[in-house]
Write a protein that holds these residues in place. Structure first.
Motif, PDB file in Angstrom:
ATOM      1  N   SER A 320      37.708  42.938  19.648  1.00 55.18           N
ATOM      2  CA  SER A 320      39.047  43.310  19.225  1.00 55.18           C
ATOM      3  C   SER A 320      39.019  43.941  17.844  1.00 55.18           C
ATOM      4  CB  SER A 320      39.950  42.066  19.181  1.00 55.18           C
ATOM      5  OG  SER A 320      39.563  41.207  18.110  1.00 55.18           O
ATOM      6  N   VAL A 321      40.155  44.511  17.470  1.00 56.07           N
ATOM      7  CA  VAL A 321      40.380  44.932  16.089  1.00 56.07           C
ATOM      8  C   VAL A 321      41.417  43.989  15.501  1.00 56.07           C
ATOM      9  CG1 VAL A 321      41.073  46.767  14.513  1.00 56.07           C
ATOM     10  CG2 VAL A 321      39.898  47.339  16.658  1.00 56.07           C
ATOM     11  N   ALA A 322      41.004  43.195  14.524  1.00 52.37           N
ATOM     12  CA  ALA A 322      41.927  42.294  13.839  1.00 52.37           C
ATOM     13  C   ALA A 322      42.692  43.080  12.781  1.00 52.37           C
ATOM     14  CB  ALA A 322      41.163  41.145  13.193  1.00 52.37           C
ATOM     15  N   VAL A 323      44.001  42.875  12.756  1.00 47.12           N
ATOM     16  CA  VAL A 323      44.875  43.602  11.832  1.00 47.12           C
ATOM     17  C   VAL A 323      45.505  42.597  10.862  1.00 47.12           C
ATOM     18  CG1 VAL A 323      46.834  45.176  11.616  1.00 47.12           C
ATOM     19  CG2 VAL A 323      45.391  45.233  13.681  1.00 47.12           C
ATOM     20  N   TYR A 324      45.417  42.896   9.572  1.00 47.58           N
ATOM     21  CA  TYR A 324      45.991  42.038   8.536  1.00 47.58           C
ATOM     22  C   TYR A 324      46.951  42.845   7.676  1.00 47.58           C
ATOM     23  CZ  TYR A 324      41.817  39.143   9.429  1.00 47.58           C
ATOM     24  OH  TYR A 324      40.821  38.404  10.008  1.00 47.58           O
ATOM     25  N   SER A 325      48.078  42.268   7.356  1.00 46.59           N
ATOM     26  CA  SER A 325      48.926  42.840   6.314  1.00 46.59           C
ATOM     27  C   SER A 325      48.422  42.327   4.970  1.00 46.59           C
ATOM     28  CB  SER A 325      50.387  42.439   6.530  1.00 46.59           C
ATOM     29  OG  SER A 325      50.536  41.038   6.451  1.00 46.59           O
ATOM     30  N   ILE A 326      48.568  43.144   3.924  1.00 51.20           N
ATOM     31  CA  ILE A 326      48.081  42.788   2.594  1.00 51.20           C
ATOM     32  C   ILE A 326      49.261  42.563   1.662  1.00 51.20           C
ATOM     33  CG2 ILE A 326      46.752  43.544   0.587  1.00 51.20           C
ATOM     34  CD1 ILE A 326      45.014  45.201   2.452  1.00 51.20           C
ATOM     35  N   ASN A 327      49.301  41.402   1.037  1.00 52.92           N
ATOM     36  CA  ASN A 327      50.294  41.148   0.001  1.00 52.92           C
ATOM     37  C   ASN A 327      49.953  42.019  -1.202  1.00 52.92           C
ATOM     38  OD1 ASN A 327      51.417  39.887  -2.472  1.00 52.92           O
ATOM     39  ND2 ASN A 327      52.159  38.308  -1.084  1.00 52.92           N
ATOM     40  N   GLN A 328      50.852  42.907  -1.577  1.00 52.70           N
ATOM     41  CA  GLN A 328      50.556  43.890  -2.608  1.00 52.70           C
ATOM     42  C   GLN A 328      50.588  43.319  -4.021  1.00 52.70           C
ATOM     43  OE1 GLN A 328      49.584  47.297  -1.745  1.00 52.70           O
ATOM     44  NE2 GLN A 328      49.303  45.982   0.040  1.00 52.70           N
ATOM     45  N   THR A 329      50.994  42.061  -4.146  1.00 51.66           N
ATOM     46  CA  THR A 329      50.975  41.402  -5.450  1.00 51.66           C
ATOM     47  C   THR A 329      49.705  40.590  -5.649  1.00 51.66           C
ATOM     48  OG1 THR A 329      53.382  41.259  -5.491  1.00 51.66           O
ATOM     49  CG2 THR A 329      52.184  39.783  -6.967  1.00 51.66           C
ATOM     50  N   THR A 330      49.276  39.886  -4.584  1.00 51.31           N
ATOM     51  CA  THR A 330      48.132  38.972  -4.704  1.00 51.31           C
ATOM     52  C   THR A 330      46.868  39.482  -4.022  1.00 51.31           C
ATOM     53  OG1 THR A 330      48.692  37.778  -2.669  1.00 51.31           O
ATOM     54  CG2 THR A 330      49.745  37.035  -4.729  1.00 51.31           C
ATOM     55  N   GLY A 331      47.000  40.406  -3.070  1.00 52.49           N
ATOM     56  CA  GLY A 331      45.856  40.865  -2.288  1.00 52.49           C
ATOM     57  C   GLY A 331      45.580  40.010  -1.071  1.00 52.49           C
ATOM     58  N   GLU A 332      46.377  38.972  -0.833  1.00 46.30           N
ATOM     59  CA  GLU A 332      46.126  38.061   0.292  1.00 46.30           C
ATOM     60  C   GLU A 332      46.383  38.761   1.621  1.00 46.30           C
ATOM     61  OE1 GLU A 332      47.354  33.635   2.006  1.00 46.30           O
ATOM     62  OE2 GLU A 332      48.431  34.488   0.303  1.00 46.30           O
ATOM     63  N   PRO A 333      45.415  38.693   2.555  1.00 41.41           N
ATOM     64  CA  PRO A 333      45.617  39.258   3.882  1.00 41.41           C
ATOM     65  C   PRO A 333      46.191  38.210   4.846  1.00 41.41           C
ATOM     66  CG  PRO A 333      43.313  38.674   3.596  1.00 41.41           C
ATOM     67  CD  PRO A 333      44.028  38.250   2.335  1.00 41.41           C
TER      68      PRO A 333
END
Length: 418
Positions: A320-333
């Motif tokens: 699969s391709v795992a997709v993560y959103s990135i918190n633009q303040t902390t970098g947390e996926p």
């Protein structure tokens, strides 16, 4: 045995795969390159229609391992080897680097300069941001070299390294940081569940100036015996580095550091699988941050087989391709999707510069069992539309003839020079 639901998902998009148009005229500033064995084929890309058009291939002296474009987009550097699992010979005897000139209108490739002989099997290559140096990583023995790039784009002399460098065990990727002051060498080690030799993995960092490297740090949790990093990618705007941890099926986030190149400890560590409790062997793979820095994509791979009526068939697992959103303040996926791979072992993939299209490249065809029936899941090129939310929607798959003996080992996107 693969259950019926998994079997159906594996074949989805493959039974009625479209045929690639060869040489079809297509307005495109993006070219996708696919390497199957020693053959490298350009495909012009229609992002809006999610379509490819196949162009004439070129060949190298051995199986292509990796490629990287020059910052000018006018040259493509390709490393090849007769070693590796596809050849049935881990060592091999032919190891080379080649430069190709890229036609700025079509993406067609033409040999550019002399073939450069290498001592051992190259596994990865990249170019520094100045375009003056070609960096190459070798997996066994684990090492690296730096070569000058001449003003005309041809490969020049090797840069002698005055310092003894710590290149770890089983190097797998070499990248230059965005400021061009540091080099990061990912050394995978050997610490997956069934590895015969168990070795520590590590991320090695070096100062980088005029092609010369100086040791800075070796980064790994504990003794590195449960740390198998594979690839990294940089956030385009923030000082965050996203690293796929192959044998632990994890995504780790580090921070760029002026002194050591990379932070000693990760900011975040995340799971990559849809089912984190799966008992099947898995391996995290290639990783790319979206051009706008809002999402990160990572390939999950499973390719192990078992015997069934004299045939080696897929045991099961997540491709699969795992997709993560990135918190633009902390970098947390944050994991938001595991998109079905529509193929086995997604070794490489890439996004177009607009971030609207992702193309994945399964390594090979594989036999798949459904009850007492065995069929073949082909390799090919898998195209996904990328939504505004970062999630992937399967668009189409173009089957190809990649096999265990002739693998689709590298693929990537290049935007043509203006």
């Amino acid at each position: 045995m693969v259950d019926r639901r998994t079997f159906t998902a594996l074949l989805a998009g493959s039974l009625a795969a479209p045929t690639l148009a060869f040489g079809k005229t297509m307005t495109s500033k993006n070219v996708f390159y696919s390497a199957v064995g020693p053959e490298l084929t350009p495909y012009s890309v229609d992002v809006d229609k999610a379509e490819l058009s196949k162009q004439a291939p070129v060949s190298t002296a051995a199986n292509i391992q990796y490629a990287w474009p020059h910052p000018s987009k006018r040259y493509l550097y390709v490393v090849s080897s007769s070693g590796g699992p596809a050849a049935g010979d881990v060592t091999g005897s032919t190891h080379v680097a080649n430069a190709f000139a890229i036609d700025p209108k079509t993406g067609a490739l033409k040999p550019h300069g002399e073939t450069v002989k290498l001592a051992t099997r190259p596994i990865h290559t990249s170019v520094d941001h100045s375009g003056h140096f070609l960096l190459i990583a070798y997996n066994n023995p684990s090492s690296l070299t730096v070569h000058r790039i001449n003003a005309d784009g041809t490969i020049g002399d090797r840069v002698e390294q005055p310092n003894k460098l710590d290149t770890g065990i089983f190097a797998h990727q070499i990248r230059v940081t965005p400021d061009n002051k540091h080099v990061i060498l990912i050394t995978r080690g050997n610490n997956a569940p069934s590895d015969n030799h168990v070795d520590p993995g590590s991320i090695k960092t070096f100062a980088f100036k005029d092609g010369v490297l100086t040791n800075l740090a070796a980064i790994a949790p504990g003794d590195g015996m449960h740390f198998g990093p594979r690839h990294l990618d940089f956030h385009p705007k923030k000082p965050w580095v996203y690293v796929s941890i192959e044998s632990q099926n994890q995504l780790a986030v580090y921070k760029l550091d002026d002194a050591a190149g990379l932070s000693r400890d990760p900011l975040f560590v995340k799971n990559t699988l849809a089912d984190a409790n799966s008992k099947l062997r898995q391996a995290a793979g290639a990783i790319h941050v979206s051009p706008d820095g809002r999402f990160v994509y990572l390939a999950n791979r499973a390719w192990w087989t078992s015997d069934f009526e004299g045939k080696k068939v897929f045991t099961g697992g997540e491709n699969s391709v795992a997709v993560y959103s990135i918190n633009q303040t902390t970098g947390e996926p944050t994991l938001i999707q595991n998109a079905d791979g529509h193929g086995n072992y997604l070794r490489t993939f890439n996004l177009d510069p607009s971030g609207k299209l992702l193309i994945a490249a399964p390594l090979w065809a594989i036999a798949v069992r459904d009850g007492n029936t065995v069929t073949t899941l082909p390799a090919g090129l898998v195209l996904y539309r990328v939504g505004n939310d970062g999630k992937l929607t399967f668009a189409r798959k173009y089957d190809n003839e990649a096999t265990e003996q002739k693998q689709q080992f590298w693929a990537g996107m290049v935007t043509l020079a203006s």
